[in-house]
Design a protein around this motif. Structure first.
Motif, PDB file in Angstrom:
ATOM      1  N   LYS A  59      93.523 -30.188 -11.160  1.00 61.79           N
ATOM      2  CA  LYS A  59      95.356 -30.885 -12.351  1.00 61.79           C
ATOM      3  C   LYS A  59      94.756 -29.937 -13.449  1.00 61.79           C
ATOM      4  CE  LYS A  59      98.313 -34.127  -9.636  1.00 61.79           C
ATOM      5  NZ  LYS A  59      98.484 -33.705  -8.814  1.00 61.79           N
ATOM      6  N   VAL A  60      94.165 -29.012 -13.734  1.00 57.87           N
ATOM      7  CA  VAL A  60      93.252 -28.773 -14.962  1.00 57.87           C
ATOM      8  C   VAL A  60      94.529 -28.276 -16.206  1.00 57.87           C
ATOM      9  CG1 VAL A  60      91.246 -27.619 -13.543  1.00 57.87           C
ATOM     10  CG2 VAL A  60      92.972 -26.357 -13.821  1.00 57.87           C
ATOM     11  N   THR A  61      94.323 -27.900 -17.386  1.00 57.43           N
ATOM     12  CA  THR A  61      94.864 -27.918 -17.938  1.00 57.43           C
ATOM     13  C   THR A  61      95.205 -26.236 -18.308  1.00 57.43           C
ATOM     14  OG1 THR A  61      93.193 -27.417 -19.964  1.00 57.43           O
ATOM     15  CG2 THR A  61      95.020 -29.704 -19.622  1.00 57.43           C
ATOM     16  N   PHE A  62      95.847 -25.189 -18.947  1.00 54.38           N
ATOM     17  CA  PHE A  62      96.244 -23.822 -18.932  1.00 54.38           C
ATOM     18  C   PHE A  62      94.498 -23.592 -19.711  1.00 54.38           C
ATOM     19  CE2 PHE A  62     100.505 -23.468 -17.372  1.00 54.38           C
ATOM     20  CZ  PHE A  62     100.648 -22.528 -17.019  1.00 54.38           C
ATOM     21  N   GLU A  63      94.055 -24.470 -20.327  1.00 55.59           N
ATOM     22  CA  GLU A  63      93.137 -24.494 -21.228  1.00 55.59           C
ATOM     23  C   GLU A  63      91.740 -24.512 -20.229  1.00 55.59           C
ATOM     24  OE1 GLU A  63      91.270 -25.719 -25.185  1.00 55.59           O
ATOM     25  OE2 GLU A  63      91.598 -27.324 -23.969  1.00 55.59           O
ATOM     26  N   THR A  64      91.679 -25.037 -19.085  1.00 51.04           N
ATOM     27  CA  THR A  64      90.780 -25.005 -18.628  1.00 51.04           C
ATOM     28  C   THR A  64      91.186 -24.005 -17.628  1.00 51.04           C
ATOM     29  OG1 THR A  64      90.370 -27.386 -18.766  1.00 51.04           O
ATOM     30  CG2 THR A  64      89.104 -25.720 -16.983  1.00 51.04           C
ATOM     31  N   PHE A  65      92.651 -23.656 -17.021  1.00 50.79           N
ATOM     32  CA  PHE A  65      92.673 -22.767 -16.286  1.00 50.79           C
ATOM     33  C   PHE A  65      91.951 -21.192 -16.748  1.00 50.79           C
ATOM     34  CE2 PHE A  65      95.039 -19.043 -14.754  1.00 50.79           C
ATOM     35  CZ  PHE A  65      95.184 -19.948 -13.334  1.00 50.79           C
ATOM     36  N   PHE A  66      92.112 -20.907 -17.951  1.00 47.80           N
ATOM     37  CA  PHE A  66      91.770 -19.349 -18.979  1.00 47.80           C
ATOM     38  C   PHE A  66      90.222 -19.595 -19.380  1.00 47.80           C
ATOM     39  CE2 PHE A  66      96.378 -19.207 -18.894  1.00 47.80           C
ATOM     40  CZ  PHE A  66      96.891 -17.877 -18.228  1.00 47.80           C
ATOM     41  N   ALA A  67      89.938 -20.602 -19.403  1.00 42.75           N
ATOM     42  CA  ALA A  67      88.191 -21.018 -19.564  1.00 42.75           C
ATOM     43  C   ALA A  67      87.429 -20.717 -18.624  1.00 42.75           C
ATOM     44  CB  ALA A  67      88.122 -22.440 -20.016  1.00 42.75           C
ATOM     45  N   LYS A  68      88.366 -20.793 -17.364  1.00 46.48           N
ATOM     46  CA  LYS A  68      87.273 -20.911 -15.886  1.00 46.48           C
ATOM     47  C   LYS A  68      87.488 -19.369 -15.746  1.00 46.48           C
ATOM     48  CE  LYS A  68      86.078 -25.294 -14.882  1.00 46.48           C
ATOM     49  NZ  LYS A  68      86.474 -25.985 -13.661  1.00 46.48           N
ATOM     50  N   ALA A  69      88.344 -18.195 -16.283  1.00 53.55           N
ATOM     51  CA  ALA A  69      88.634 -17.518 -15.270  1.00 53.55           C
ATOM     52  C   ALA A  69      88.153 -15.495 -16.157  1.00 53.55           C
ATOM     53  CB  ALA A  69      89.972 -16.912 -16.333  1.00 53.55           C
ATOM     54  N   THR A  70      88.033 -15.160 -14.928  1.00 56.78           N
ATOM     55  CA  THR A  70      87.440 -13.896 -15.591  1.00 56.78           C
ATOM     56  C   THR A  70      88.812 -12.686 -15.538  1.00 56.78           C
ATOM     57  OG1 THR A  70      85.699 -14.129 -14.576  1.00 56.78           O
ATOM     58  CG2 THR A  70      85.656 -12.197 -15.125  1.00 56.78           C
ATOM     59  N   LEU A  71      89.102 -12.233 -17.183  1.00 58.12           N
ATOM     60  CA  LEU A  71      90.258 -12.003 -16.985  1.00 58.12           C
ATOM     61  C   LEU A  71      90.447 -10.249 -17.061  1.00 58.12           C
ATOM     62  CD1 LEU A  71      92.617 -13.336 -18.773  1.00 58.12           C
ATOM     63  CD2 LEU A  71      92.441 -12.710 -20.864  1.00 58.12           C
TER      64      LEU A  71
END
Length: 122
Positions: A59-71
């Motif tokens: 249940k991560v936030t969008f902030e965490t979701f994108f912080a961990k992503a490699t865009l």
């Protein structure tokens, strides 16, 4: 384009798992598949099915979701208007990244060809 701090905070604090079922419903209602949705999410973020499910379960936030992503390096090619905002003009990186995902889901639901959605064709 400047978004308000309240708008940015609202997006940052949204739980990805609470939005994900809406993405699935949106694309399936239009005849696309969950697998295609996952392909789009993986292209943008680098998250395979297993990692995506872990993030949903946590249940991560969008902030965490994108912080961990490699865009994806071509993410900047995602342009257009979503939710009343022109994506390429959004100054807050997290808000822009969330709108990238919204735009890709919209394109998938509208029946756009996958190679166009994934910014592969010229």
């Amino acid at each position: 384009m400047t978004t308000t701090p309240e708008h940015d905070a609202r997006i940052a604090n949204m739980i990805f798992a609470s939005v994900y079922p809406h993405y699935v419903n949106k694309v399936e209602k239009k005849g696309r598949t969950k697998e295609e949705l996952h392909q789009v999410i993986e292209w943008l973020t680098g998250y395979g099915d297993k990692k995506l499910q872990e993030l949903i379960d946590q249940k991560v936030t969008f902030e965490t979701f994108f912080a961990k992503a490699t865009l994806h390096p071509n993410a900047h090619l995602i342009k257009g208007v979503i939710c009343g905002y022109r994506i390429e003009d959004i100054e807050t990186p997290l808000t822009r990244e969330a709108r990238y995902l919204d735009k890709l889901v919209d394109e998938l639901a509208k029946g756009r060809k996958m190679e166009k959605i994934l910014r592969q064709a010229t």
